[in-house]
Design an enzyme around this catalytic site. Sequence first.
Site, PDB file in Angstrom:
ATOM      1  CG  HIS B 251      -2.086   1.201   1.562  1.00 26.89           C
ATOM      2  ND1 HIS B 251      -1.851   3.018   1.654  1.00 26.89           N
ATOM      3  CD2 HIS B 251      -3.183   1.323   0.764  1.00 26.89           C
ATOM      4  CE1 HIS B 251      -2.589   3.063   1.573  1.00 26.89           C
ATOM      5  NE2 HIS B 251      -3.604   2.109   0.903  1.00 26.89           N
ATOM      6  CD  GLU B 306      -7.311  -3.566  -3.517  1.00 25.49           C
ATOM      7  OE1 GLU B 306      -6.931  -4.481  -4.172  1.00 25.49           O
ATOM      8  OE2 GLU B 306      -7.856  -2.700  -4.298  1.00 25.49           O
TER       9      GLU B 306
END
Lengths: 365, 365
Positions: B251, B306
């Site tokens: 990320h 996710e």
Amino acid sequence: MNDSERTFSPGLKGVVAGETSLAMIDGEGGRLQYRGYPIGELVAQGTYGQVAELLWSGEWKADAHLACAPLPEPVTEVLRRLPPTASPMDALRTAVSAWGAITGCLWPPTVQQARELTAFAPSALAAFARLRDGHEPIDPDPSLPLAEGFLYQLRGERPDPAAARALDAYFIVGAEHGFNASTFTARVIISTHSDAASAVAGAIGALKGPWHGGAPAEVVDQLHEMGSTDQAEAWIRGTLERGERLMGFGHRVYRAYDPRAAALRSVAENQADVAGWLDKAVAVEEIALRVLAEFKPDYPIKTNVEYYAAAVLQGVGLSPSLFPATFALARHAGWTAHCLEQAQANVLIRPDVRYVGPAERHLPA
Amino acid sequence: MNDSERTFSPGLKGVVAGETSLAMIDGEGGRLQYRGYPIGELVAQGTYGQVAELLWSGEWKADAHLACAPLPEPVTEVLRRLPPTASPMDALRTAVSAWGAITGCLWPPTVQQARELTAFAPSALAAFARLRDGHEPIDPDPSLPLAEGFLYQLRGERPDPAAARALDAYFIVGAEHGFNASTFTARVIISTHSDAASAVAGAIGALKGPWHGGAPAEVVDQLHEMGSTDQAEAWIRGTLERGERLMGFGHRVYRAYDPRAAALRSVAENQADVAGWLDKAVAVEEIALRVLAEFKPDYPIKTNVEYYAAAVLQGVGLSPSLFPATFALARHAGWTAHCLEQAQANVLIRPDVRYVGPAERHLPA
């Protein structure tokens, strides 16, 4: 990177967020060029279709022709569902969004998408304007240039050549103007690898804000309010003494005479329908500039594009309720050109933020 | 200001474009707080309705309830006009835009508008999802909390409590995350004095881009592709050796374990429907983190939101084609909270740009 190394700029003023080859804006000198061509020359010799292709491709194509496109039937049906009282900007944004859903618009943006979106938008706005008045939309005439085709779809008859020419000039001067808030919105959206319809729908939303899209209709209102030219000076002094704004004067960027205002004034002078109104506008402008120089001697405030835009839009007989959305139609060429430019050298646009909220705390047990 | 005094940053990385009291994000420490409350605590003890009210008002309201709102009839009619093949993100963007046109949404944004938009969006997405499958939309049940009410409107029956709970947790972790590209888009639009529907429609357009909205469906695809857990390590090594990306890991902000992934994992573990799949996900995660540490020893790559978002969304039985738009539903609370925050201390967001195009030139005579 710690906080002290960062630039803090809530409005991003003075932060250069990218590079562009589209518009050169010289606020001090009052110059505007699209891809190197002076705006006055483009208005005097070019058409909006040529200017749009220039913005998209970088090249001057003398034979370029851009006409309004037929509306996909589902878009017309979507527009039928909106109330007649809806803001034309909201209707245009919804039509562009529906167009994206129907065509399946996807990254990367292409010149063909740019052309289709720019050709679609005037038909959508004209259809909404007719539907809200209880009339059926009119199919576009592919032989007419875009601005004239927009007027044709509003009324079902061709405008006189001077009006068509004046609106085309308005579309040219409205086509592009660097990193304003709506164009920047379009670039942020495209930078995520989203699509051109998403970007343009977002840009229309940003242009809807009066801090950006302005209010050319208010220029008309003020010129009506001040009465005859004899009464203008007293009215202007009163307005400025109350600390209110004189519409059509002053711009964030231009300290010199806005080159777009100059270009529009020259075409407005050829519009028979607006002759009387224009005489007044020219006389009032002279008074306003003199009084403004007296009130703000250290800060040059000059006529901006809205002043003569109001003359043109009123001259071609557009309803003032359509002025902001007509500006959006013109800006489609620039928005889509910025989508292409952003995609060609893309980097995700994502600034930082400083947290100034509560320290850690806990929910009641 | 001349060019040398300006900050040049095409992606605005390291440029602090504003202040916020909404989310505190600590990427190094793997911490996320909404208005001071740790995300894990909000997921464990709160509901999405409470979290949304917290983001809007700044206060924890234990009795807050947010249900899905009935669709205005014209919005349903607009959704009927979109092809079944339309992207659900495009459909949601169009519905929000139409909502703004129908309600006449205007500056300044209000908590009531924020509540209405957030309550409207799940009904719109569910209606589109049913219409594209040839079913009629289902009216919302005002007694159900928002996430559960969304599932109810998709299927016409209440989900089991564990699924409702898991999706509510997903909505909470998706509600807000600082100045990402979609939230920044919403703030740029609001900064012009435009309206909340324009801002949210623009934000949906930005979230549509895979560089921002990501692709939780691809996590599911990869876990299917790699076959059994025994085969996972070879598959992961092959993927990384080919220079491809392992979905669900890494990320932009989090160097530590994404606190949203941790919170979602704990609720996913209670979903019976997803038990087998989750066992595999947990086993594969352990392998993936070990292999990633070996491939990139100097750059910590951890599990991101996710990865377990995919487990939850698959577990509640959502079609993968709805994953991105469901993320958008959750983010409505944050987008609208940012609209309120931007309006409270507004400054027009408008960066500068550097012209790098052609020097002045002239049209052919």
